[in-house]
Design a protein around this motif. Structure first.
Motif, PDB file in Angstrom:
ATOM      1  N   TRP A  18      42.508  42.666  44.609  1.00 18.51           N
ATOM      2  CA  TRP A  18      43.700  42.813  43.778  1.00 18.51           C
ATOM      3  C   TRP A  18      44.243  44.220  43.989  1.00 18.51           C
ATOM      4  CZ3 TRP A  18      47.053  40.054  41.108  1.00 18.51           C
ATOM      5  CH2 TRP A  18      47.893  40.708  40.211  1.00 18.51           C
ATOM      6  N   ASP A  20      47.624  45.393  43.030  1.00 18.61           N
ATOM      7  CA  ASP A  20      48.826  45.799  42.309  1.00 18.61           C
ATOM      8  C   ASP A  20      48.687  47.145  41.606  1.00 18.61           C
ATOM      9  OD1 ASP A  20      49.799  43.410  43.169  1.00 18.61           O
ATOM     10  OD2 ASP A  20      50.659  42.836  41.240  1.00 18.61           O
ATOM     11  N   CYS A 100      40.445  42.495  33.845  1.00 22.27           N
ATOM     12  CA  CYS A 100      40.360  41.366  34.774  1.00 22.27           C
ATOM     13  C   CYS A 100      40.589  41.789  36.216  1.00 22.27           C
ATOM     14  CB  CYS A 100      41.350  40.269  34.381  1.00 22.27           C
ATOM     15  SG  CYS A 100      43.081  40.770  34.281  1.00 22.27           S
ATOM     16  N   ARG A 101      41.465  42.770  36.439  1.00 20.27           N
ATOM     17  CA  ARG A 101      41.759  43.176  37.810  1.00 20.27           C
ATOM     18  C   ARG A 101      40.541  43.808  38.466  1.00 20.27           C
ATOM     19  NH1 ARG A 101      45.814  43.009  34.544  1.00 20.27           N
ATOM     20  NH2 ARG A 101      47.933  42.513  35.218  1.00 20.27           N
ATOM     21  N   HIS A 104      37.778  41.252  38.967  1.00 23.24           N
ATOM     22  CA  HIS A 104      38.047  40.478  40.183  1.00 23.24           C
ATOM     23  C   HIS A 104      37.585  41.257  41.418  1.00 23.24           C
ATOM     24  CE1 HIS A 104      40.367  37.679  42.763  1.00 23.24           C
ATOM     25  NE2 HIS A 104      40.547  38.758  43.501  1.00 23.24           N
ATOM     26  N   ASN A 105      37.940  42.534  41.491  1.00 23.16           N
ATOM     27  CA  ASN A 105      37.556  43.331  42.657  1.00 23.16           C
ATOM     28  C   ASN A 105      36.050  43.562  42.719  1.00 23.16           C
ATOM     29  OD1 ASN A 105      40.149  43.467  43.605  1.00 23.16           O
ATOM     30  ND2 ASN A 105      40.565  45.522  42.844  1.00 23.16           N
ATOM     31  N   TRP A 144      41.617  36.232  33.714  1.00 20.75           N
ATOM     32  CA  TRP A 144      42.941  35.957  34.286  1.00 20.75           C
ATOM     33  C   TRP A 144      43.720  34.969  33.423  1.00 20.75           C
ATOM     34  CZ3 TRP A 144      44.916  39.287  37.178  1.00 20.75           C
ATOM     35  CH2 TRP A 144      44.250  39.895  38.235  1.00 20.75           C
ATOM     36  N   CYS A 150      50.285  36.241  36.490  1.00 20.37           N
ATOM     37  CA  CYS A 150      49.665  35.874  37.767  1.00 20.37           C
ATOM     38  C   CYS A 150      48.453  34.976  37.575  1.00 20.37           C
ATOM     39  CB  CYS A 150      49.249  37.136  38.519  1.00 20.37           C
ATOM     40  SG  CYS A 150      48.173  38.207  37.551  1.00 20.37           S
ATOM     41  N   MET A 154      45.711  33.592  40.561  1.00 21.33           N
ATOM     42  CA  MET A 154      44.430  34.272  40.637  1.00 21.33           C
ATOM     43  C   MET A 154      43.275  33.349  40.260  1.00 21.33           C
ATOM     44  SD  MET A 154      45.338  37.013  41.937  1.00 21.33           S
ATOM     45  CE  MET A 154      43.664  37.637  42.029  1.00 21.33           C
ATOM     46  N   GLU A 157      42.596  31.300  43.239  1.00 14.15           N
ATOM     47  CA  GLU A 157      41.904  32.084  44.256  1.00 14.15           C
ATOM     48  C   GLU A 157      40.433  32.231  43.904  1.00 14.15           C
ATOM     49  OE1 GLU A 157      42.477  36.607  45.440  1.00 14.15           O
ATOM     50  OE2 GLU A 157      43.930  35.323  46.455  1.00 14.15           O
ATOM     51  N   CYS A 158      40.143  32.488  42.631  1.00 11.41           N
ATOM     52  CA  CYS A 158      38.746  32.577  42.197  1.00 11.41           C
ATOM     53  C   CYS A 158      38.009  31.277  42.503  1.00 11.41           C
ATOM     54  CB  CYS A 158      38.672  32.874  40.701  1.00 11.41           C
ATOM     55  SG  CYS A 158      39.125  34.567  40.234  1.00 11.41           S
TER      56      CYS A 158
END
Length: 336
Positions: A18, A20, A100-101, A104-105, A144, A150, A154, A157-158
């Protein structure tokens, strides 16, 4: 080779991060990572040192993202000790956040570390890292759900990555070899036609699909067939196929960029990018072609024209408004 092989490439860790919230310094450094055509150890270590400087300045997200990008390149090239070092360091930094960002990473980083462990033959460590990745992706997915802008993309994608990690983990548990994600694998990526000279239309549908070695692909996810000779000074000639990483972010000064021009009905060019004080210059690598000047407003046209007439009296200029010019992606090298 089927077009579906591109989906497996998209499960490369560096393509899942991620981005952004990435700082401008992080974007610039990541752009430099995209230029690595092979795993030049000295270059990789230099970029890693720059990533560590970001970390030292408190930009943990930017530094860790760059380390994962470098780890992908190292793993492809068989530099597994470096790849492991960068992944483990990135884990320690992403673990400090709980949104969450970053969750995710962190999940992506555990996944990257699992791939490295598996490449090293450390099956138990790989299974453990994959398990942590699955837990982290589950946590990220639940977070997410509340990020409305988004969430659907996302969460999907997960889900896709989780299915792939479970396949890897199951194979390890059964003693099966890893599915082909590593060095030497060909992937088929879409190719469009663009211009390195006059402005040509980029078609809605790919004109073709081309096979590319994963080890040469880097962070690119599509290809462009070049029409024109405005970039011959950089070795990009008419008929070449170049690799591009899709992104809407402008690159660092001096990077080669693919730009779409709305005024020209979604046409696109390949040029070197420079941000000046009051405009953007898209510079060809051929003196026979004009500079493309991107202005925030037309009032600056006369003044900018005057300055270029003094500094480059032999070069033509073409002007565009900033609102009509959009970054499509960053140049990552040529095919073949």
């Amino acid at each position: 080779m089927q077009q579906g092989s591109l989906a497996r490439y998209k499960l490369y860790p560096s393509s899942l991060l991620w981005l952004d919230s990435l700082s401008q310094a992080g974007k610039d450094l990541r752009a430099r990572c995209c230029q690595i055509q092979a795993c030049d150890t000295d270059m990789v270590k230099g970029l890693a040192a720059d990533a560590h400087r970001l970390l030292a300045r408190g930009d943990a997200s930017g530094g860790a993202i760059v380390l994962i990008c470098l780890a992908d390149r190292c793993r492809d090239a068989g530099e597994l000790v470096l790849a492991r070092e960068y992944c483990e360091e990135a884990v320690s930094h992403f673990s400090c956040y709980d949104d969450c960002r970053h969750a995710h990473n962190l999940a992506v980083t555990y996944y990257a570390l699992g791939l490295v462990y598996q490449s090293l033959g450390l099956e138990t460590d790989a299974i453990g890292s994959y398990d942590r990745a699955l837990e982290a992706f589950d946590e990220a997915r639940s977070q997410w759900m509340w990020a409305h802008e988004c969430a659907k993309r996302m969460m999907n994608e997960c889900d896709e990555v989780v299915r792939w990690i479970r396949e890897l983990r199951q194979g390890l548990a059964l003693g099966q070899p890893a599915p082909p994600l590593l060095t030497g694998t060909l992937v088929k990526i879409p190719m469009w036609s663009t211009s390195a000279g006059s402005l040509l239309r980029v078609r809605e549908e790919p004109v073709d699909w081309v096979d590319v070695e994963v080890s040469a692909l880097g962070l690119a996810n599509f290809a462009l067939l070049i029409n024109g000779n405005s970039m011959v000074g950089l070795g990009v000639q008419n008929g070449d196929v170049v690799l591009v990483q899709e992104t809407a972010d402008w690159p660092a000064d001096g990077q080669i960029v693919v730009v779409r021009m709305d005024r020209m009905e979604s046409e696109s060019v390949l040029k070197r990018f420079y941000r000046r004080q009051d405009h953007i210059c898209l510079e060809p690598a051929n003196e026979r072609y004009p500079f493309l000047i991107v202005l925030p407003n037309w009032r600056l046209k006369e003044e900018v024209s005057r300055r270029y007439a003094q500094s480059h009296p032999e070069r033509g200029l073409e002007f565009f408004l900033e609102s009509s010019v959009h970054c499509v992606g960053w140049y990552c090298g040529k095919v073949g």
